[in-house]
Design a protein around this motif. Structure first.
Motif, PDB file in Angstrom:
ATOM      1  N   GLY A   9     -14.409  56.749  15.265  1.00  0.00           N
ATOM      2  CA  GLY A   9     -14.343  55.301  15.099  1.00  0.00           C
ATOM      3  C   GLY A   9     -14.461  54.580  16.430  1.00  0.00           C
ATOM      4  O   GLY A   9     -14.061  55.098  17.473  1.00  0.00           O
ATOM      5  N   SER A  10     -15.025  53.387  16.388  1.00  0.00           N
ATOM      6  CA  SER A  10     -15.101  52.528  17.573  1.00  0.00           C
ATOM      7  C   SER A  10     -14.804  51.100  17.162  1.00  0.00           C
ATOM      8  O   SER A  10     -14.719  50.785  15.967  1.00  0.00           O
ATOM      9  CB  SER A  10     -16.490  52.602  18.216  1.00  0.00           C
ATOM     10  OG  SER A  10     -17.400  51.741  17.546  1.00  0.00           O
ATOM     11  N   THR A  11     -14.658  50.238  18.138  1.00  0.00           N
ATOM     12  CA  THR A  11     -14.393  48.822  17.851  1.00  0.00           C
ATOM     13  C   THR A  11     -15.680  48.025  17.732  1.00  0.00           C
ATOM     14  O   THR A  11     -15.689  46.817  17.923  1.00  0.00           O
ATOM     15  CB  THR A  11     -13.495  48.215  18.938  1.00  0.00           C
ATOM     16  OG1 THR A  11     -14.042  48.531  20.225  1.00  0.00           O
ATOM     17  CG2 THR A  11     -12.087  48.769  18.848  1.00  0.00           C
ATOM     18  N   GLY A  49     -16.964  49.443  24.304  1.00  0.00           N
ATOM     19  CA  GLY A  49     -16.645  50.498  25.252  1.00  0.00           C
ATOM     20  C   GLY A  49     -16.313  51.801  24.554  1.00  0.00           C
ATOM     21  O   GLY A  49     -16.730  52.882  24.988  1.00  0.00           O
ATOM     22  N   SER A  50     -15.581  51.727  23.443  1.00  0.00           N
ATOM     23  CA  SER A  50     -15.202  52.947  22.723  1.00  0.00           C
ATOM     24  C   SER A  50     -16.420  53.638  22.123  1.00  0.00           C
ATOM     25  O   SER A  50     -16.461  54.874  22.039  1.00  0.00           O
ATOM     26  CB  SER A  50     -14.165  52.627  21.637  1.00  0.00           C
ATOM     27  OG  SER A  50     -14.646  51.649  20.742  1.00  0.00           O
ATOM     28  N   HIS A  51     -17.416  52.870  21.715  1.00  0.00           N
ATOM     29  CA  HIS A  51     -18.649  53.442  21.182  1.00  0.00           C
ATOM     30  C   HIS A  51     -19.430  54.167  22.276  1.00  0.00           C
ATOM     31  O   HIS A  51     -19.745  55.361  22.169  1.00  0.00           O
ATOM     32  CB  HIS A  51     -19.510  52.325  20.562  1.00  0.00           C
ATOM     33  CG  HIS A  51     -20.854  52.777  20.087  1.00  0.00           C
ATOM     34  ND1 HIS A  51     -21.912  51.916  19.950  1.00  0.00           N
ATOM     35  CD2 HIS A  51     -21.318  54.003  19.749  1.00  0.00           C
ATOM     36  CE1 HIS A  51     -22.970  52.602  19.528  1.00  0.00           C
ATOM     37  NE2 HIS A  51     -22.644  53.863  19.398  1.00  0.00           N
ATOM     38  N   VAL A  75     -11.479  60.966  14.892  1.00  0.00           N
ATOM     39  CA  VAL A  75     -11.208  60.831  16.318  1.00  0.00           C
ATOM     40  C   VAL A  75     -11.661  59.468  16.796  1.00  0.00           C
ATOM     41  O   VAL A  75     -12.547  58.835  16.191  1.00  0.00           O
ATOM     42  CB  VAL A  75     -11.937  61.953  17.128  1.00  0.00           C
ATOM     43  CG1 VAL A  75     -13.448  61.847  16.986  1.00  0.00           C
ATOM     44  CG2 VAL A  75     -11.524  61.945  18.587  1.00  0.00           C
ATOM     45  N   SER A  76     -11.051  58.997  17.865  1.00  0.00           N
ATOM     46  CA  SER A  76     -11.524  57.772  18.513  1.00  0.00           C
ATOM     47  C   SER A  76     -11.253  57.869  20.007  1.00  0.00           C
ATOM     48  O   SER A  76     -10.210  58.368  20.423  1.00  0.00           O
ATOM     49  CB  SER A  76     -10.826  56.532  17.945  1.00  0.00           C
ATOM     50  OG  SER A  76     -11.288  55.363  18.614  1.00  0.00           O
ATOM     51  N   ASN A  77     -12.216  57.414  20.776  1.00  0.00           N
ATOM     52  CA  ASN A  77     -12.050  57.308  22.226  1.00  0.00           C
ATOM     53  C   ASN A  77     -11.688  55.853  22.506  1.00  0.00           C
ATOM     54  O   ASN A  77     -12.515  55.057  22.933  1.00  0.00           O
ATOM     55  CB  ASN A  77     -13.352  57.714  22.922  1.00  0.00           C
ATOM     56  CG  ASN A  77     -13.191  57.860  24.420  1.00  0.00           C
ATOM     57  OD1 ASN A  77     -12.093  57.818  24.943  1.00  0.00           O
ATOM     58  ND2 ASN A  77     -14.304  58.020  25.110  1.00  0.00           N
ATOM     59  N   HIS A  90     -20.845  58.108  13.862  1.00  0.00           N
ATOM     60  CA  HIS A  90     -20.211  56.867  14.314  1.00  0.00           C
ATOM     61  C   HIS A  90     -19.802  55.989  13.134  1.00  0.00           C
ATOM     62  O   HIS A  90     -20.593  55.728  12.228  1.00  0.00           O
ATOM     63  CB  HIS A  90     -21.198  56.107  15.213  1.00  0.00           C
ATOM     64  CG  HIS A  90     -20.644  54.832  15.757  1.00  0.00           C
ATOM     65  ND1 HIS A  90     -21.415  53.719  16.014  1.00  0.00           N
ATOM     66  CD2 HIS A  90     -19.374  54.482  16.111  1.00  0.00           C
ATOM     67  CE1 HIS A  90     -20.654  52.754  16.497  1.00  0.00           C
ATOM     68  NE2 HIS A  90     -19.418  53.201  16.560  1.00  0.00           N
ATOM     69  N   VAL A  91     -18.561  55.498  13.174  1.00  0.00           N
ATOM     70  CA  VAL A  91     -18.062  54.530  12.193  1.00  0.00           C
ATOM     71  C   VAL A  91     -17.527  53.318  12.958  1.00  0.00           C
ATOM     72  O   VAL A  91     -16.426  53.375  13.519  1.00  0.00           O
ATOM     73  CB  VAL A  91     -16.939  55.132  11.308  1.00  0.00           C
ATOM     74  CG1 VAL A  91     -16.474  54.095  10.274  1.00  0.00           C
ATOM     75  CG2 VAL A  91     -17.408  56.407  10.625  1.00  0.00           C
ATOM     76  N   PRO A  92     -18.294  52.223  13.022  1.00  0.00           N
ATOM     77  CA  PRO A  92     -17.838  51.046  13.776  1.00  0.00           C
ATOM     78  C   PRO A  92     -16.875  50.185  12.963  1.00  0.00           C
ATOM     79  O   PRO A  92     -17.000  50.073  11.746  1.00  0.00           O
ATOM     80  CB  PRO A  92     -19.142  50.289  14.054  1.00  0.00           C
ATOM     81  CG  PRO A  92     -20.051  50.674  12.931  1.00  0.00           C
ATOM     82  CD  PRO A  92     -19.664  52.071  12.527  1.00  0.00           C
ATOM     83  N   PHE A  93     -15.911  49.565  13.661  1.00  0.00           N
ATOM     84  CA  PHE A  93     -14.960  48.644  13.041  1.00  0.00           C
ATOM     85  C   PHE A  93     -15.020  47.302  13.749  1.00  0.00           C
ATOM     86  O   PHE A  93     -15.548  47.190  14.861  1.00  0.00           O
ATOM     87  CB  PHE A  93     -13.533  49.202  13.133  1.00  0.00           C
ATOM     88  CG  PHE A  93     -13.274  50.377  12.237  1.00  0.00           C
ATOM     89  CD1 PHE A  93     -12.728  50.207  10.985  1.00  0.00           C
ATOM     90  CD2 PHE A  93     -13.593  51.667  12.663  1.00  0.00           C
ATOM     91  CE1 PHE A  93     -12.491  51.297  10.156  1.00  0.00           C
ATOM     92  CE2 PHE A  93     -13.358  52.762  11.840  1.00  0.00           C
ATOM     93  CZ  PHE A  93     -12.809  52.577  10.582  1.00  0.00           C
TER      94      PHE A  93
END
Length: 326
Positions: free
Chosen positions: A159-161, A166-168, A204-206, A184-187
């Motif tokens: 997941g990313s924001t 940045g997380s992506h 997982v998420s960075n 990738h799963v964007p939020f």
């Protein structure tokens, strides 16, 4: 007939009047409320830091500084609003590597130019990224995550924001360095991402450290690696990627304050000096550092080359990962 001498005299008087008006306006600045735009939803770490600074600015400048959350389009909605605002110092923005960097490559029509339309006021520092997983995922280290991802490429999701956040991009960099593939799963922001991660629907998420610090400290998820050269004092038990044998995958999401580019220099200087003084105050530093944000205060001249280098770095990551503009 208007002679050349008369014309030069008139132009000189006009220029003098303009300079005098600018000087007076700068001397009187501010004489009304200043608006600080945060191009993300309220409640996130970016918003919290902005509110800390805004409160202190109000005390220093003798005028209220209000935070306005204008979220949407990966931060572009609020950012373009400031780009088009009157350049008088009464509208500024707390931007970051997404709003003033990645959007230039990932949005077909961001509605602004991150370099040409803004004057930096101060670089604040950066959010370090930390890899977090739900307690249900059977991994306790970065090497275990890499091994699990390699067993079935693309099965694990991350997941990313949002696309271009940045997380992506930090996760894309990590996958490039380790040779793994995840989906990738964007939020829309950190809050829904954290909720889904704790529920085990995201593997997982960075994430930026402030967005997940409270959750993994409370045992609601597991932190397995931080993407920075050294451990963070707010999370001393979380080893770095380097300690776990993963190199060249460190990433940070910087944040900085900007004003519209044609804001008079005396006003820019006043805003810049005020913000830099605030960020260096011991009590403010303590409050912000406790959020997991790493302060690295830069004045405009020091921030400009840093900005140029960061834009190039992430442009290269976007190209390598073949991420297309939306």
């Amino acid at each position: 007939m208007i002679t050349s001498v008369t014309r030069r005299l008139a132009l000189g008087l006009f220029a003098g009047a303009t300079l005098m008006a600018t000087a007076v306006s700068a001397q009187d600045f501010p004489n009304r409320v200043i608006k600080m735009v945060v191009p993300y939803p309220a409640g996130g770490p970016t918003d919290v830091i902005a509110r800390i600074v805004a409160e202190e600015m109000g005390k220093s400048l003798g005028q209220n500084v209000i935070v306005e959350n204008l979220a949407g389009a990966s931060g572009a909605v609020g950012t373009r609003t400031v780009a088009r605002a009157e350049p008088d110092g009464y509208t500024i923005v707390f931007g970051n590597n997404q709003t003033h960097g990645n959007n230039m490559f990932l949005l077909k029509e961001p509605g602004y130019d991150a370099i040409k339309d803004f004057a930096p006021l101060a670089g604040a520092g950066a959010f370090e990224h930390v890899f977090v997983v739900p307690n249900s995922l059977p991994v306790k280290s970065m090497q275990e995550l890499v091994a699990l991802a390699k067993k079935d490429p693309g099965k694990l999701n991350y997941g990313s924001t949002g696309v271009g956040s940045g997380s992506h991009l930090a996760t894309e960099l990590f996958m490039t360095r380790t040779g793994i593939k995840m989906t990738h799963v964007p939020f829309r922001g950190a809050a829904p991402l954290v909720t889904e991660l704790m529920a085990g629907r995201i593997d997982v998420s960075n994430s930026t450290l402030p967005s997940v610090l409270a959750q993994f400290q409370a045992g609601e998820m597991r932190a397995i690696g931080i993407a920075s050269p050294q451990r963070n004092p707010q999370a001393p038990d979380v080893p770095t990627l380097r300690e776990q044998g993963i190199t060249d995958a460190d990433a940070e999401s910087w944040a900085a304050f900007f004003a519209p580019v044609n804001t008079p220099k005396p006003i820019l200087d006043k805003l810049s000096g005020t913000i830099i003084t605030i960020l260096n105050k011991p009590d403010v530093k303590e409050r912000i550092t406790k959020l997991g944000f790493t302060l690295n205060v830069r004045d405009p001249e020091a921030f400009k080359p840093y900005l140029a280098k960061e834009i190039q770095t992430w442009a290269d990551v976007i190209k390598t990962a073949n991420i297309k503009a939306e």
